[in-house]
Design a protein around this motif. Structure first.
Motif, PDB file in Angstrom:
ATOM      1  N   GLY A 433      -3.888  -6.030  -8.601  1.00 48.76           N
ATOM      2  CA  GLY A 433      -3.398  -5.147  -7.554  1.00 48.76           C
ATOM      3  C   GLY A 433      -4.540  -4.452  -6.857  1.00 48.76           C
ATOM      4  O   GLY A 433      -5.696  -4.568  -7.271  1.00 48.76           O
ATOM      5  N   ASP A 434      -4.225  -3.727  -5.808  1.00 45.78           N
ATOM      6  CA  ASP A 434      -5.302  -3.010  -5.115  1.00 45.78           C
ATOM      7  C   ASP A 434      -5.787  -1.819  -5.943  1.00 45.78           C
ATOM      8  O   ASP A 434      -6.946  -1.424  -5.852  1.00 45.78           O
ATOM      9  N   GLY A 435      -4.898  -1.284  -6.780  1.00 44.51           N
ATOM     10  CA  GLY A 435      -5.313  -0.193  -7.664  1.00 44.51           C
ATOM     11  C   GLY A 435      -6.193  -0.720  -8.782  1.00 44.51           C
ATOM     12  O   GLY A 435      -7.317  -0.248  -8.986  1.00 44.51           O
ATOM     13  N   MET A 459      -3.306  -8.361  -4.644  1.00 44.03           N
ATOM     14  CA  MET A 459      -2.047  -8.005  -4.011  1.00 44.03           C
ATOM     15  C   MET A 459      -2.155  -6.589  -3.447  1.00 44.03           C
ATOM     16  O   MET A 459      -2.159  -5.611  -4.194  1.00 44.03           O
ATOM     17  N   ASN A 461      -0.655  -3.607  -1.731  1.00 45.51           N
ATOM     18  CA  ASN A 461       0.550  -2.900  -1.268  1.00 45.51           C
ATOM     19  C   ASN A 461       0.255  -1.431  -0.970  1.00 45.51           C
ATOM     20  O   ASN A 461       1.138  -0.644  -0.695  1.00 45.51           O
ATOM     21  N   TYR A 463      -0.384   0.864  -2.824  1.00 43.29           N
ATOM     22  CA  TYR A 463       0.239   1.752  -3.797  1.00 43.29           C
ATOM     23  C   TYR A 463      -0.123   1.335  -5.211  1.00 43.29           C
ATOM     24  O   TYR A 463      -0.427   0.162  -5.467  1.00 43.29           O
ATOM     25  N   LEU A 464      -0.064   2.302  -6.101  1.00 46.61           N
ATOM     26  CA  LEU A 464       0.033   1.988  -7.518  1.00 46.61           C
ATOM     27  C   LEU A 464       1.494   1.595  -7.690  1.00 46.61           C
ATOM     28  O   LEU A 464       2.347   2.394  -8.049  1.00 46.61           O
ATOM     29  N   GLY A 465       1.745   0.353  -7.329  1.00 48.26           N
ATOM     30  CA  GLY A 465       3.111  -0.084  -7.078  1.00 48.26           C
ATOM     31  C   GLY A 465       4.076   0.117  -8.236  1.00 48.26           C
ATOM     32  O   GLY A 465       5.216   0.548  -8.032  1.00 48.26           O
ATOM     33  N   LEU A 484      -2.414   4.606  -2.235  1.00 45.68           N
ATOM     34  CA  LEU A 484      -3.824   4.212  -2.234  1.00 45.68           C
ATOM     35  C   LEU A 484      -4.342   4.235  -0.801  1.00 45.68           C
ATOM     36  O   LEU A 484      -4.859   3.239  -0.302  1.00 45.68           O
TER      37      LEU A 484
HETATM   38 MG   LIG Z   1      -0.995  -1.919  -5.684  1.00 44.31          MG
END
Ligand SMILES: [Mg+2]
Ligand SMILES: Cc1ncc(C[n+]2csc(CCOP(=O)(O)OP(=O)(O)O)c2C)c(N)n1
Lengths: 537, 165
Positions: A433-435, A459, A461, A463-465, A484
């Protein structure tokens, strides 16, 4: 006589170690000085935790203990998360740390940390070496303990003066540990009981855990399932025990598992747990299962049996031995009606409408995995990206690696570096993820420095999805500390390292991007734009 | 229910902290823990008394067994063990009270080991239950201090818990 530091290197050579992952500092310099004369390749990671995760990836692919190194104090404490992560997933890593000089231990000198004390809850065993002459024995034991029985991390803390002491070197051939003798073979009587219970069952189910890989029992379990015709589900750690589209395989169980697998768990009349510890994320209500299903629990660790779930038939032993024992006496069961029921259940699950504006992460991972080579190693991080990967990345004959027990964000990239170095012939694909990417992106430098061609799917999004989703569901969508907003342009970031990268905005762009991604023989990053409201399941 | 568990462990540094760390980490309630070296100087024997149900004892035994330094774990049933605990008790005692206290001490199988103008110090070694009875008897005089070793236990008869050679 040779220096103990040289002896440490020789110990590693004797254990057949080819690659180590580490980060130096003053207290481990004597060891590094000697390492430079060895053929062992040292990979300079960019954070000690990542050294541990890389060793973990390397160990999981080779099936043997792998080595990471850190200096005393902050170097050692940085390693802790990786040690705990390896411990929870029973991964054999040997962690070597430098320590301040023996006569200064306990004086709170510069960069002193009681690392054997701090790591105690997460290690299978640890050593603080006070007598240099113990080095050969300690290393021999450490590798033995880490790699046998239920594997796990072993820490060797070596004070600087000890590293510099002259010793007689002879690497022991054997270990003698009177207190540690893991049992391998299953008790014959219990084996018989298991066989009888299977024969009596109408709806038996195999639940395969990570222990299968630890025991190198991939072949045996396939034989067991195919021989008996019993359907198989897996835990997260057991993913890739079976190819996703194997006719007997019905997916991952648990909180984030697939419906059919969970239905099978709820509906079976005999649950055969193999190398699975029934963690809370895998089985939400063990007591319900105990009441409604007969349970066979096969594990090498006696302490796992009866811990989270009561077993009607406990069977302690190494999965490989136990399954081989069973395969000798088992025969085909009439599971066809039960299999048919599961297939029908699966075919009746309606497909969710896929995302149209952004890239649909689930469809994307399906496509990517279908196009990926047969022996691909997928390494998932933690968060929604992980669950998307668990349930949609179709494993063929490769592996699926992730931090299951600890759920450690930042595991995937360094783990992939280790996995790729362990098996350069495999395509190694990170899904993160981006986080989580931002917890490990310093490893892009390691990837470049040693030209380790891992592929990364990020991925995005913003966010800390997974936590965002939790807040949406359980806290009236009160989104706090999950945005994020500061996400950089990850394509530009990768390119700054000289790593090829491109962005996948939507489904239309996916096919071409996947082609370029897979055909490259260099590191490659895909920044996949995902809708922030995309659900995990 | 109380359970008495004997553990043989390697006698080297760090073992006790591994054992005691396990108790707090796994949430086991320990009443007492006593440790000392055995006839074989490379082996220590730990006796613990733990409170809990069957599940807890089973878990405790398994987790203890799992420690690399553990050589043997044995849960001792109440009717197969002999147990002792040593207690040192300092009580308030005026010279006038001394003979009265001495009577209790003698009857209960204890021993006076020190005396001062205002106190007496008593040594008693017996089962936990006996110690509790003794404590009740002398409580009225005023207990100033108690030190106890924790229970140690051994099996009745010829049975031994030994390291396999
Ligand atoms: Mg994310
Ligand atoms: C080291 C660490 N810190 C915090 C968490 C808690 N946590 C679990 S999932 C998650 C969000 C992950 O975000 P991202 O990597 O962007 O993945 P996404 O869920 O958005 O796919 C967090 C913060 C964790 N698992 N590990």
């Amino acid at each position: 006589m040779i220096k103990a530091a040289e002896a440490m290197v020789k110990c590693l050579e004797n254990e057949g170690i080819k690659v180590v992952f580490g980060y130096p500092g003053a207290a481990i310099c004597p060891f590094y000085d000697e390492l430079s004369h060895s053929d062992i390749k040292h990979i300079l990671v960019r954070h000690e935790a990542n050294g541990g995760h890389s060793a973990s990836g390397y160990a999981r692919i080779t099936g043997k203990p792998a080595v990471c190194i850190a200096t005393s104090g902050p170097g050692a404490t940085n390693l802790l998360t990786a040690i705990a992560t390896a411990y929870m997933d029973s991964v054999p890593i040997i962690c070597i740390t430098g320590q301040v000089c023996s006569d200064q231990i306990g004086c709170d000198v510069f960069q002193e940390a009681d690392i054997t004390g701090a790591a105690e809850p997460f290690v299978k065993y640890s050593y603080l070496v006070k007598n240099a002459q113990d080095i050969p024995r300690v290393f021999k034991e450490a590798f033995h303990i880490a790699g046998t029985g239920r594997p796990g991390p072993v820490l060797i803390d070596v004070p600087m003066d000890v590293q510099q002491t002259m010793i007689d070197f002879e690497y022991p051939e054997t270990v003698s540990l009177r207190s540690y003798k893991p049992s391998a073979k299953g008790n014959a009587l219990q084996i018989k009981k298991v066989a009888e219970a299977i024969k009596a069952a109408e709806k038996p189910l195999i639940c395969a855990g990570g222990g299968i890989f630890l025991a190198h029992a991939e072949k045996e379990i396939k034989e067991f399932a195919e021989l008996t015709g019993i359907p198989v589900v897996s835990t997260m750690m057991g993913l890739s025990v079976f190819p996703t589209d194997h006719p007997l395989y019905f997916g991952m169980i648990g909180m984030h598992g697939v419906k059919t697998a969970n239905h099978a768990v709820g509906d079976c009349d005999l649950m055969i747990l193999i190398g699975a510890r029934v963690g809370d994320r895998a089985v939400k209500s063990p007591s319900w299962l105990e009441e409604n299903t007969k349970i066979i629990h096969i594990d090498i660790d006696p302490a796992e049996i009866g811990k989270n779930i009561h077993a009607d038939i406990p069977l302690v032993g190494d999965c490989k031995c136990v399954l081989a024992q069973l395969n000798e006496i088992m025969e085909k069961q009439n599971t066809e009606p039960w299999l048919e029921h599961l297939r029908e259940y699966r075919s009746n699950i309606p497909e969710k409408p896929a995302e149209k504006v952004f890239t649909d992460p689930k469809g994307f991972l399906k496509k990517l995995s279908e196009a990926a080579p047969d022996n691909t190693v997928a390494v998932a991080d933690v968060g929604q990206n992980q669950i998307w990967a668990c349930n949609n990345f179709k494993v063929k004959n490769g592996r699926f690696l992730t931090s299951g027990g600890m759920g450690t964000m930042g595991y995937s990239v360094p783990c992939a570096v280790g996995a790729k170095l362990a098996d350069p012939s495999a395509e190694v694909i990170v899904i993160c993820g981006d986080g989580s990417f931002q917890m490990q992106m310093m490893e892009l430098a390691t990837i470049c420095q040693y030209n380790v061609p891992v592929k990364i799917v990020l991925m995005r999004n913003e966010y800390l999805g997974m936590v965002r989703e939790l807040q949406t569901r359980m806290y009236a969508d009160n989104r706090i500390a999950v945005s994020l907003g500061g996400d950089p342009d990850f394509v530009a970031l990768a390119r700054a390292y000289g790593i090829s990268a491109e962005r996948v905005e939507n489904n239309e762009q996916a096919d071409e991007a996947i082609k370029r991604f897979l055909s490259s023989d260099k590191p490659y990053l895909l920044e996949v734009m995902v809708n922030e409201t995309e659900s995990t399941l | 229910m109380k359970h008495t568990i004997s553990i043989l462990v390697e006698n080297h540094a760090g073992v006790l902290s591994r054992v005691s760390g396990l108790f707090s980490r796994r949430g086991f309630n320990i009443d007492s823990l006593a440790v000392g070296v055995t006839a074989d100087p490379s082996v220590s024997r730990i006796t613990i008394v733990a409170d809990g149900d069957e599940y807890m004892v089973e878990q405790l035994e398994k987790q203890l067994n799992k420690l690399i330094d553990t050589i043997k774990v044995r849960s001792l049933a109440p009717d197969e063990l002999l147990s002792r605990e040593l207690q040192l008790i300092k009580i308030a005692a005026t010279p006038a009270q001394r003979s009265e206290i001495l009577t209790i001490v003698e009857i209960m199988g204890a021993k006076i080991i020190d005396i001062s103008p205002s106190t007496m110090t008593i040594e008693i070694s017996d089962t936990t239950a006996h110690l509790a009875r003794f404590e009740e008897l002398i409580r009225p005089y005023g207990i100033k201090e108690i030190v106890r070793t924790g229970v140690i236990a051994i099996q009745k008869g010829a049975d031994t818990i030994a390291v396999k050679k």
